[in-house]
Design an enzyme around this catalytic site. Structure first.
Site, PDB file in Angstrom:
ATOM      1  N   LYS A  79      -5.224   0.798   1.723  1.00 42.69           N
ATOM      2  CA  LYS A  79      -4.603   0.909   0.856  1.00 42.69           C
ATOM      3  C   LYS A  79      -5.904   0.249  -0.306  1.00 42.69           C
ATOM      4  O   LYS A  79      -6.113   0.940  -1.513  1.00 42.69           O
ATOM      5  CB  LYS A  79      -3.681   0.326   0.372  1.00 42.69           C
ATOM      6  CG  LYS A  79      -1.977   0.895   0.947  1.00 42.69           C
ATOM      7  CD  LYS A  79      -0.103  -0.266   1.508  1.00 42.69           C
ATOM      8  CE  LYS A  79      -0.214   0.707   2.058  1.00 42.69           C
ATOM      9  NZ  LYS A  79       1.428  -0.030   1.972  1.00 42.69           N
TER      10      LYS A  79
ATOM     11  N   VAL B  11      -0.215   3.543  -2.585  1.00 43.44           N
ATOM     12  CA  VAL B  11      -0.667   2.620  -2.359  1.00 43.44           C
ATOM     13  C   VAL B  11       1.218   1.290  -3.134  1.00 43.44           C
ATOM     14  O   VAL B  11       1.677   1.581  -4.655  1.00 43.44           O
ATOM     15  CB  VAL B  11      -1.909   1.876  -3.649  1.00 43.44           C
ATOM     16  CG1 VAL B  11      -2.256   0.646  -3.655  1.00 43.44           C
ATOM     17  CG2 VAL B  11      -2.516   2.366  -2.510  1.00 43.44           C
TER      18      VAL B  11
ATOM     19  N   THR C  42      12.468  11.164   6.299  1.00 41.12           N
ATOM     20  CA  THR C  42      12.697  10.585   4.509  1.00 41.12           C
ATOM     21  C   THR C  42      12.135   9.852   2.924  1.00 41.12           C
ATOM     22  O   THR C  42      12.823  10.428   2.101  1.00 41.12           O
ATOM     23  CB  THR C  42      12.002   7.857   5.244  1.00 41.12           C
ATOM     24  OG1 THR C  42      12.250   8.356   6.730  1.00 41.12           O
ATOM     25  CG2 THR C  42      12.989   7.164   4.067  1.00 41.12           C
TER      26      THR C  42
END
Lengths: 395, 395
Positions: free
Chosen positions: A195, A122, A11
């Site tokens: 994250k 993040v 993607t």
């Protein structure tokens, strides 16, 4: 013209190709590493730039920048390590790799005088890691809060807006492609935790590892809980938080109950937001799409341009502070829902400040309590994870 | 050690001295330009670094970076121009100077191969201009909205939260130091307009001048209007907005009615927020303290560090697009409050979609109308500015 190589054409890789097709930024994709040369692709690609052997990329001295967007943590890590070692700049979107190998790869980049950038890891498209690194030049970071996982936030938003139960909201999220068939990395908080490990380690300038973070996901929240939380004029979000206590830190990922007039309460659906408190700048907040093909590709490409323009920061951004884990000191008020069991209810006023409901289940707001003591209380009754729900009340 | 000079030792200048006292960042303040050598200062300063003659700074070749934090637009501009011309990097916090001389100073910096940075001029401590410039490498900016003036936002927040009237809220803002004795630059929207001129010119990569921006302030809003707006489940903010229409733009500063569940609606008190929509990254939003000694000083110093670390962007960030002003095309729904005059009320259904109140005053929500046609309608009845209130309804 700067030659880059893409590792992976999923993607995000496809998004990168799409954006570069439209923009003339002096970047040429010279090679793309794929598993299957003959798979049909969503973008037009000259077949000769595809390859299946990473060594072809590593040995091509005309390739200055390697963009890692595989979804294979161990292979991706090997590719990054080898690329840095042979003097190529590396950009990755993988929070899993950055989280696991943060210190090693940051040092390796510095030793080899190349860039190692990971803005997309993040907050997806949101520019947050570079601004954070820049604030750190002038500020001590006192705390960071983040809504860092779009899938959980989407599920919670639908539950709050429509009174839906957890499994229906999860099903919709899966049907729409926000959640995977196995949603555990998202809803159990592992993605948020990775994250937070990155944000916290940068922000506090000392190592905060995945295992340092207290983790509590959202999968045992029910429509009943949502109803009580709404009755408190609040909403609920999965929040990752680190706090700077001088030589120590607290780090948690947990469902967090936020008054609906607050800024973070209105970060809905698949959006992410990160709040950073600096000792001079105060609270600054970054909000935007936490995932998605083009937002993530855009973040990767701003890193690429940072290298192309030679404006990336040359020194290792990680600090050397030795920080102690002070999670045992966490205190606060909590929302707690437990089953209506006599022996439990009899002792509930040890922790309860306010009774919210005692119908199908019992829901309370606790006094200001130690989190660990509260967990001991709950687990003392032999409650299993799926039998209760605990959410911290924010501020 | 990098030598810098401060021009001015007011609030922001003092903040810069305070922060640098605490941090060892390899920056030394070699000279500070002041009006009065003998004035008592809030910070400890060696008297010999104070000077009253700018030429001393200009002629000191050891000073590489000049930080302009005077509050004198014309003198400040002269200092910046001369500093750039003699090869010194310049950082300023002055939106007035950047807005008025943006193209000239940007070009001058490029010609002299030095930095001209002004992060603190928009959004105070919030990092927004640098992230915007970075997004522009990969994105076309489609629109920008901002709550850019803390004073107006403070006044509107108090009015909404406490049902206070405008003059009481203004008085409190003045007493607390948020608003000046003459509040017109803030409440009439000039301050927002300058910041929007900077954001818009960068974002759309073509010149948008102060006079290109349709301006409507908040000083004629009343407690009656606030009551109606709250009844619409909304709040009101002074919003600056530019939209990219291809070869044209619209640019407005106007009171804007925002549904209270929206993210921007919850930017309260003296906080600022800026939303940027990129064609790839989507909506990203930056929020934080829009003013204040330490936040603004922190933003100035991140620019200084950008120069010290040699990570600032070398090319002129302004684009060469020729953009037409399309403000005559602005359409939307509006909240309109007018006095109860018979001849006006008789014709109100030409523009009204919904009657909200017809008691002391008449308040309506308009149909989707042309802004210019609506202004013609209002002014056709000879209404003066202070007799009506008009707010755009957001989305």
């Amino acid at each position: 013209m700067v030659n880059i190589a893409l590792l992976g054409l999923g993607t995000v890789g496809t998004g990168i190709v799409e954006i570069l097709e439209k923009q003339n930024k002096g970047i040429q994709i010279k090679k793309i590493l794929v598993n299957n040369l003959h798979k049909k692709r969503a973008v037009n690609i000259q077949p000769e730039i595809l390859c299946t052997d990473f060594e072809e990329i590593l040995n091509d001295n005309s390739i200055k920048i390697v963009v890692e967007v595989t979804s294979d943590m161990e292979k991706g890590y090997e590719y990054i390590r080898k690329s840095l070692e042979c003097g190529k700049h590396v950009i990755t979107a993988s929070k899993a790799i950055v989280s696991k190998y943060f210190e090693e790869l940051s040092q390796l980049a510095q030793n080899n005088e190349v860039a190692f950038l990971y803005e997309a890891s993040v907050g997806g498209g949101i520019p947050v890691l570079k601004p954070l690194k820049e604030e750190l030049e002038i500020n001590e970071v006192l705390e960071i809060q983040g809504i860092l996982n779009g899938t959980s936030n989407y599920i919670l938003s639908r539950m709050v807006e429509e009174g839906m139960d957890y499994s229906s909201a999860l099903k919709i999220a899966q049907d729409l492609g926000y959640a995977e068939a196995d949603p555990s990395a998202d809803v159990d908080g592992h993605d948020t935790l990775r994250k937070l490990r990155i944000l916290g380690t940068l922000g506090l300038q000392g190592k905060i590892l995945e295992e340092d973070i207290l983790l509590n996901g959202i999968s045992n929240i029910t429509a009943f809980d949502i109803e009580q939380i709404k009755g408190m004029n609040s909403t609920v979000k999965l929040v990752g938080e680190v706090k700077n206590l001088g030589n120590a830190f607290t780090a948690t990922v947990q469902p967090t109950i936020i008054h609906k007039n607050s800024y973070l309460a209105n970060v809905n659906m698949a959006f992410n937001a990160i709040n950073i408190k600096g000792n001079h700048v105060g609270d600054i907040n970054f909000y935007g799409p936490g995932a998605g093909k083009l937002p993530t590709a855009s973040a990767v490409l701003t890193d690429v341009m940072d290298v192309v323009n030679n404006t990336y920061r040359k020194k290792n951004p990680l600090g050397k502070r030795q920080l102690k884990n002070a999670n045992h000191k966490i205190q606060g008020k909590f929302y707690l829902r437990v089953p209506n069991r006599k022996e439990l209810l009899e002792q509930l006023d040890m922790v309860a400040d306010q009774m919210i409901s005692s119908k199908e289940h019992t829901a309370i707001v606790t006094k200001e309590v130690s989190f660990m003591a509260l967990m001991d209380f709950v687990e003392g009754f032999g409650l299993k994870k799926e039998e209760y729900f605990l959410g911290r009340i924010f501020k």
